[in-house]
Design a protein around this motif. Structure first.
Motif, PDB file in Angstrom:
ATOM      1  N   GLU A   4    -103.036  13.666 -44.203  1.00 38.97           N
ATOM      2  CA  GLU A   4    -103.144  15.381 -44.855  1.00 38.97           C
ATOM      3  C   GLU A   4    -104.310  14.586 -46.066  1.00 38.97           C
ATOM      4  O   GLU A   4    -104.854  15.743 -46.582  1.00 38.97           O
ATOM      5  N   ASN A   5    -104.682  13.488 -46.438  1.00 39.81           N
ATOM      6  CA  ASN A   5    -104.810  13.347 -47.697  1.00 39.81           C
ATOM      7  C   ASN A   5    -106.339  12.938 -47.217  1.00 39.81           C
ATOM      8  O   ASN A   5    -106.914  13.544 -48.192  1.00 39.81           O
ATOM      9  N   GLU A   6    -106.819  12.429 -46.434  1.00 43.20           N
ATOM     10  CA  GLU A   6    -108.066  12.669 -45.848  1.00 43.20           C
ATOM     11  C   GLU A   6    -108.603  14.634 -45.812  1.00 43.20           C
ATOM     12  O   GLU A   6    -109.602  14.424 -46.061  1.00 43.20           O
ATOM     13  N   LEU A   7    -107.759  15.120 -45.105  1.00 42.53           N
ATOM     14  CA  LEU A   7    -107.896  16.280 -44.776  1.00 42.53           C
ATOM     15  C   LEU A   7    -108.069  17.522 -46.717  1.00 42.53           C
ATOM     16  O   LEU A   7    -109.110  18.652 -46.079  1.00 42.53           O
ATOM     17  N   ARG A   8    -107.390  16.858 -47.316  1.00 41.15           N
ATOM     18  CA  ARG A   8    -107.774  17.550 -48.326  1.00 41.15           C
ATOM     19  C   ARG A   8    -108.537  16.677 -49.231  1.00 41.15           C
ATOM     20  O   ARG A   8    -109.026  17.696 -49.639  1.00 41.15           O
ATOM     21  N   ARG A   9    -109.439  16.167 -48.963  1.00 42.77           N
ATOM     22  CA  ARG A   9    -109.665  15.768 -49.781  1.00 42.77           C
ATOM     23  C   ARG A   9    -110.889  16.133 -49.502  1.00 42.77           C
ATOM     24  O   ARG A   9    -112.734  16.499 -49.643  1.00 42.77           O
ATOM     25  N   THR A  10    -111.310  15.932 -48.434  1.00 42.88           N
ATOM     26  CA  THR A  10    -112.768  16.945 -47.334  1.00 42.88           C
ATOM     27  C   THR A  10    -112.910  17.941 -46.898  1.00 42.88           C
ATOM     28  O   THR A  10    -113.765  18.730 -46.876  1.00 42.88           O
ATOM     29  N   ASN A  11    -111.851  18.950 -46.601  1.00 37.25           N
ATOM     30  CA  ASN A  11    -111.759  20.151 -47.025  1.00 37.25           C
ATOM     31  C   ASN A  11    -110.778  20.608 -47.354  1.00 37.25           C
ATOM     32  O   ASN A  11    -109.389  20.933 -47.131  1.00 37.25           O
ATOM     33  N   PRO A  12    -110.883  21.104 -49.018  1.00 34.46           N
ATOM     34  CA  PRO A  12    -110.031  21.440 -49.798  1.00 34.46           C
ATOM     35  C   PRO A  12    -109.427  22.454 -49.726  1.00 34.46           C
ATOM     36  O   PRO A  12    -108.465  23.385 -50.562  1.00 34.46           O
TER      37      PRO A  12
ATOM     38  N   PRO B 151    -100.350  10.683 -54.408  1.00 37.82           N
ATOM     39  CA  PRO B 151    -101.763  10.556 -53.027  1.00 37.82           C
ATOM     40  C   PRO B 151    -100.461   9.445 -52.360  1.00 37.82           C
ATOM     41  O   PRO B 151     -99.333   8.650 -52.463  1.00 37.82           O
ATOM     42  N   PRO B 152    -101.533   8.516 -50.937  1.00 39.44           N
ATOM     43  CA  PRO B 152    -100.032   8.026 -50.129  1.00 39.44           C
ATOM     44  C   PRO B 152    -100.659   6.613 -50.190  1.00 39.44           C
ATOM     45  O   PRO B 152    -100.939   6.400 -50.441  1.00 39.44           O
ATOM     46  N   THR B 153     -99.264   6.218 -49.760  1.00 37.91           N
ATOM     47  CA  THR B 153     -99.445   4.463 -50.681  1.00 37.91           C
ATOM     48  C   THR B 153     -99.331   4.117 -48.528  1.00 37.91           C
ATOM     49  O   THR B 153     -98.598   4.605 -47.503  1.00 37.91           O
ATOM     50  N   LEU B 154    -100.389   2.738 -48.763  1.00 43.11           N
ATOM     51  CA  LEU B 154    -100.230   2.552 -47.540  1.00 43.11           C
ATOM     52  C   LEU B 154    -100.080   1.022 -47.698  1.00 43.11           C
ATOM     53  O   LEU B 154    -100.341   0.007 -48.465  1.00 43.11           O
ATOM     54  N   LYS B 155     -99.018   0.766 -46.982  1.00 43.25           N
ATOM     55  CA  LYS B 155     -98.309  -1.264 -46.175  1.00 43.25           C
ATOM     56  C   LYS B 155     -99.091  -1.698 -45.445  1.00 43.25           C
ATOM     57  O   LYS B 155     -99.665  -1.545 -44.342  1.00 43.25           O
ATOM     58  N   LEU B 156     -99.381  -2.862 -45.960  1.00 48.09           N
ATOM     59  CA  LEU B 156    -100.606  -3.677 -45.603  1.00 48.09           C
ATOM     60  C   LEU B 156    -100.230  -4.918 -45.517  1.00 48.09           C
ATOM     61  O   LEU B 156     -98.845  -5.758 -46.892  1.00 48.09           O
ATOM     62  N   ALA B 157     -99.910  -5.934 -44.261  1.00 50.50           N
ATOM     63  CA  ALA B 157     -99.828  -7.415 -44.380  1.00 50.50           C
ATOM     64  C   ALA B 157    -101.008  -8.487 -44.748  1.00 50.50           C
ATOM     65  O   ALA B 157    -101.968  -8.217 -44.017  1.00 50.50           O
ATOM     66  N   VAL B 158    -101.519  -9.106 -45.450  1.00 47.98           N
ATOM     67  CA  VAL B 158    -102.353 -10.094 -46.510  1.00 47.98           C
ATOM     68  C   VAL B 158    -101.484 -11.792 -46.084  1.00 47.98           C
ATOM     69  O   VAL B 158    -101.178 -11.563 -46.622  1.00 47.98           O
ATOM     70  N   ASN B 159    -102.513 -12.825 -45.931  1.00 41.97           N
ATOM     71  CA  ASN B 159    -101.597 -13.971 -46.508  1.00 41.97           C
ATOM     72  C   ASN B 159    -102.254 -14.578 -47.993  1.00 41.97           C
ATOM     73  O   ASN B 159    -103.492 -13.563 -48.511  1.00 41.97           O
ATOM     74  N   ALA B 160    -101.379 -15.295 -48.115  1.00 39.43           N
ATOM     75  CA  ALA B 160    -101.965 -15.061 -50.163  1.00 39.43           C
ATOM     76  C   ALA B 160    -103.424 -15.783 -50.366  1.00 39.43           C
ATOM     77  O   ALA B 160    -104.369 -16.012 -51.177  1.00 39.43           O
ATOM     78  N   ASP B 161    -104.145 -16.441 -49.330  1.00 39.98           N
ATOM     79  CA  ASP B 161    -105.492 -17.021 -49.623  1.00 39.98           C
ATOM     80  C   ASP B 161    -106.040 -15.962 -49.439  1.00 39.98           C
ATOM     81  O   ASP B 161    -107.446 -16.050 -50.310  1.00 39.98           O
ATOM     82  N   SER B 162    -106.384 -15.264 -49.287  1.00 39.79           N
ATOM     83  CA  SER B 162    -107.472 -13.725 -48.744  1.00 39.79           C
ATOM     84  C   SER B 162    -107.379 -12.829 -49.610  1.00 39.79           C
ATOM     85  O   SER B 162    -108.072 -12.291 -49.789  1.00 39.79           O
ATOM     86  N   LEU B 163    -105.980 -12.829 -50.228  1.00 38.60           N
ATOM     87  CA  LEU B 163    -105.759 -12.005 -51.198  1.00 38.60           C
ATOM     88  C   LEU B 163    -106.057 -11.857 -52.484  1.00 38.60           C
ATOM     89  O   LEU B 163    -106.142 -11.660 -53.308  1.00 38.60           O
TER      90      LEU B 163
END
Length: 303
Positions: A75-83, A93-105
């Motif tokens: 929905e956020n992308e649609l709102r951004r590209t087709n207001p 704004p939507p929140t996106l949950k990700l898992a990352v190892n500490a060295d990469s982060l």
């Protein structure tokens, strides 16, 4: 048909950790949140929230939360590209949950996050875990995508090879002189303090096994769950540990750290894995992750 009012209440409780904080976020009463979740649980025939401090989602609850997250991203992308189709400019704004190892982060993934957030309004919720365990968070429905060292396929997910990180065993010259005056031997390594990020960190043990230095006696361990603290601890002579080579390049050049056995580094391949159902909504993030990986990581064919 899914009840999205109930799903929003579920996602708010799992994200906030309590019915009271979820109610404040949704601008309703805690009893209204409880009623919405009760109706959703009755409709699905499953328990979705484990009441506690904090409240957590069951496996089914977490997967429904991820569904809500995907819908919010689309929905956020649609709102951004087709207001004109979705004119609500005040949507959260939507929140996106990700898992990352500490060295990469602490290194290359920060570039990916900066590029992604700089091109949109999405927010990120990063879960730090060992690179061998981030995939489990994806399997359990805790996150939508992860950086992982697991090359195995995960049901319902797409996997993209990112490249490899070169790790080296290093500590301070003073530590080496004190503990390895007669060489890095099995006996010496068994008594030399070892730096460990947390209890999931197996990099040091893997390196010892590859070098034929592992013994029945486990070395004494410091647990330091901080990348900066881990490096500084080794510089201060607390112990030895495995470091991404490009993370300690300056220290190696300055002589505050030295390799225990030069030329015996260990290569760790990394992969980007995300839920296949979220491929469209994660396309821009995937592009940012792949671009950052090309700048930092060793290509797979050169590892």
């Amino acid at each position: 048909m899914l009840d999205y009012i109930g799903l929003q209440a579920l996602a708010a409780v799992v994200r906030e950790g309590s019915f009271e904080r979820a109610a404040r976020r949704l601008h309703v009463t805690p009893s209204a949140v409880s009623q919405r979740i009760k109706q959703l649980e009755e409709r699905t025939g499953q328990v979705l929230v484990l009441r506690g401090t904090p409240c957590t989602g069951t496996e089914a609850g977490r997967r429904l939360c991820l569904h809500v997250e995907q819908v919010a991203l689309l929905e956020n992308e649609l709102r951004r590209t087709n207001p004109t189709l979705m004119p609500d400019g005040h949507a959260t704004p939507p929140t996106l949950k990700l898992a990352v190892n500490a060295d990469s982060l602490s290194t290359w993934f920060m570039d990916a996050m900066a590029a992604f957030t700089g091109g949109g309004n999405e927010l990120l919720d990063i879960r730090i875990d060992d690179q061998d365990h981030t995939a489990q968070r994806l399997k359990e429905g805790d996150v939508l995508a992860a950086v992982t060292a697991s090359a195995g396929s995960i049901a319902g997910c797409n996997t993209w090879p990112l490249g490899s990180v070169r790790y080296v065993a290093a500590s301070s010259p003073a530590f080496v002189a004190q503990h390895f005056a007669h060489g890095v031997t099995t006996e010496a390594i068994a008594h030399a303090p070892m730096m460990t990020y947390d209890r999931k960190d197996r990099l040091q043990e893997q390196w010892l096994q590859r070098q034929g230095l592992a013994s029945r006696q486990s070395p004494p361990k410091h647990f330091v769950p901080s990348n900066d603290g881990f490096v500084r601890g080794c510089e201060a002579g607390m112990g030895w540990g495995m470091h991404p080579r490009w993370l300690i390049q300056r220290q190696l050049g300055a002589g505050t750290l030295m390799e225990l056995l030069p030329g015996t580094g260990m290569t760790m391949p990394l992969y980007w894995v995300h839920a296949r159902s979220a491929q469209t909504s994660l396309e821009r993030l995937t592009d940012c992750v792949m671009a950052a990986a090309r700048q930092w990581l060793v290509p797979a064919e050169k590892a």
